[in-house]
Every structure is written in structure tokens, then in C-alpha cells.
Design a protein around this motif. Sequence first.
Motif, PDB file in Angstrom:
ATOM      1  N   ARG A  16      37.536  44.453  34.815  1.00  0.00           N
ATOM      2  CA  ARG A  16      38.340  44.484  36.241  1.00  0.00           C
ATOM      3  C   ARG A  16      37.113  45.056  37.168  1.00  0.00           C
ATOM      4  NH1 ARG A  16      44.295  46.335  35.105  1.00  0.00           N
ATOM      5  NH2 ARG A  16      44.896  44.322  34.485  1.00  0.00           N
ATOM      6  N   ARG A  17      36.537  46.112  36.756  1.00  0.00           N
ATOM      7  CA  ARG A  17      35.701  46.639  38.049  1.00  0.00           C
ATOM      8  C   ARG A  17      34.338  45.595  38.016  1.00  0.00           C
ATOM      9  NH1 ARG A  17      36.791  51.569  35.239  1.00  0.00           N
ATOM     10  NH2 ARG A  17      34.885  51.383  34.083  1.00  0.00           N
ATOM     11  N   LYS A  18      33.721  45.435  36.709  1.00  0.00           N
ATOM     12  CA  LYS A  18      32.673  44.207  36.889  1.00  0.00           C
ATOM     13  C   LYS A  18      33.227  42.966  37.685  1.00  0.00           C
ATOM     14  CE  LYS A  18      30.092  45.675  32.913  1.00  0.00           C
ATOM     15  NZ  LYS A  18      28.558  45.191  32.848  1.00  0.00           N
ATOM     16  N   ARG A  19      34.465  42.493  37.359  1.00  0.00           N
ATOM     17  CA  ARG A  19      34.832  41.173  38.066  1.00  0.00           C
ATOM     18  C   ARG A  19      34.730  41.553  39.465  1.00  0.00           C
ATOM     19  NH1 ARG A  19      40.897  40.618  37.894  1.00  0.00           N
ATOM     20  NH2 ARG A  19      40.399  42.476  39.366  1.00  0.00           N
ATOM     21  N   ASP A  20      35.453  42.764  40.038  1.00  0.00           N
ATOM     22  CA  ASP A  20      35.436  43.048  41.417  1.00  0.00           C
ATOM     23  C   ASP A  20      33.987  42.992  42.085  1.00  0.00           C
ATOM     24  OD1 ASP A  20      38.030  43.057  41.397  1.00  0.00           O
ATOM     25  OD2 ASP A  20      38.240  45.368  41.260  1.00  0.00           O
ATOM     26  N   GLU A  21      32.905  43.659  41.151  1.00  0.00           N
ATOM     27  CA  GLU A  21      31.703  43.749  41.521  1.00  0.00           C
ATOM     28  C   GLU A  21      30.979  42.501  41.891  1.00  0.00           C
ATOM     29  OE1 GLU A  21      27.458  45.156  39.612  1.00  0.00           O
ATOM     30  OE2 GLU A  21      29.320  46.551  39.226  1.00  0.00           O
ATOM     31  N   TRP A  22      31.274  41.576  40.803  1.00  0.00           N
ATOM     32  CA  TRP A  22      30.659  40.024  40.984  1.00  0.00           C
ATOM     33  C   TRP A  22      31.304  39.285  42.118  1.00  0.00           C
ATOM     34  CZ3 TRP A  22      26.391  38.461  39.374  1.00  0.00           C
ATOM     35  CH2 TRP A  22      25.608  39.199  38.137  1.00  0.00           C
ATOM     36  N   GLU A  23      32.565  39.759  42.291  1.00  0.00           N
ATOM     37  CA  GLU A  23      33.118  38.774  43.425  1.00  0.00           C
ATOM     38  C   GLU A  23      32.534  39.335  44.762  1.00  0.00           C
ATOM     39  OE1 GLU A  23      35.604  36.237  45.416  1.00  0.00           O
ATOM     40  OE2 GLU A  23      34.871  36.363  43.453  1.00  0.00           O
ATOM     41  N   GLU A  24      32.333  40.475  44.859  1.00  0.00           N
ATOM     42  CA  GLU A  24      31.500  40.927  46.104  1.00  0.00           C
ATOM     43  C   GLU A  24      30.183  40.370  46.104  1.00  0.00           C
ATOM     44  OE1 GLU A  24      32.466  42.770  48.708  1.00  0.00           O
ATOM     45  OE2 GLU A  24      34.587  42.469  47.820  1.00  0.00           O
ATOM     46  N   ARG A  25      29.443  40.392  45.274  1.00  0.00           N
ATOM     47  CA  ARG A  25      28.023  39.789  44.957  1.00  0.00           C
ATOM     48  C   ARG A  25      28.322  38.328  45.610  1.00  0.00           C
ATOM     49  NH1 ARG A  25      24.609  41.952  39.687  1.00  0.00           N
ATOM     50  NH2 ARG A  25      24.686  44.061  40.347  1.00  0.00           N
ATOM     51  N   ARG A  26      29.277  37.395  45.081  1.00  0.00           N
ATOM     52  CA  ARG A  26      29.360  36.549  45.369  1.00  0.00           C
ATOM     53  C   ARG A  26      29.580  36.096  46.987  1.00  0.00           C
ATOM     54  NH1 ARG A  26      32.782  32.864  46.991  1.00  0.00           N
ATOM     55  NH2 ARG A  26      34.674  34.312  46.775  1.00  0.00           N
ATOM     56  N   LYS A  27      30.742  36.826  47.400  1.00  0.00           N
ATOM     57  CA  LYS A  27      31.043  36.878  48.952  1.00  0.00           C
ATOM     58  C   LYS A  27      29.515  37.185  49.632  1.00  0.00           C
ATOM     59  CE  LYS A  27      35.781  38.027  48.486  1.00  0.00           C
ATOM     60  NZ  LYS A  27      36.582  39.173  48.814  1.00  0.00           N
TER      61      LYS A  27
END
Length: 83
Positions: A16-27
Motif C-alpha cells: 500500500r505504501r509503495k502504491r501510494d508512493e507511485w501514485e504520487e510520482r505519477r501525479k
Amino acid sequence: MSLKLEKIAAEREKARRKRDEWEERRKEWDRKYHEQENSEICEMVHAQSLTPEQLAVIIQMAQAAVPNPENLKLDEKETEDME
């Protein structure tokens, strides 16, 4: 809680933490892309010394020149008449 469940829960939280991190990078990359795209459009407009009014006319002309795919669809009756 069993050891197995604890391990699964820890891995799930890590994912979940990695997903959130990647989502922020994508944004952030989406924001940078949009910003660069806007900069290039502005550069093209300024290179041609266009006023906002001239740009609006060019956009209107381009929209009029490109056919709307919805207008290109023939209904069944028109198709039958053509046959």
C-alpha cells in the motif's frame, strides 16, 4: 494474530505504501507533462506573433475543417438507400 497473518499484513501494508508512493510520482509526472505541453504551445503561439483573437480564429477554422465522427455515421435507412 498468527505469525503468518502478521507477515501477510506487513507485506500488504508495504505494498500500500509503495502504491501510494507511485501514485504520487505519477501525479507529479502528469503535472510536469502538462506544464511542458503548455509551455510548448505558448512558444508556438509567440513564435508566430499571434494575438489571442488570431489564435481563436485559427482554432475555429481547424475545428470547422475536421469532420465530426458523429456526423459521418450513416443511419440504417441511409445505408439501405445507398444499396
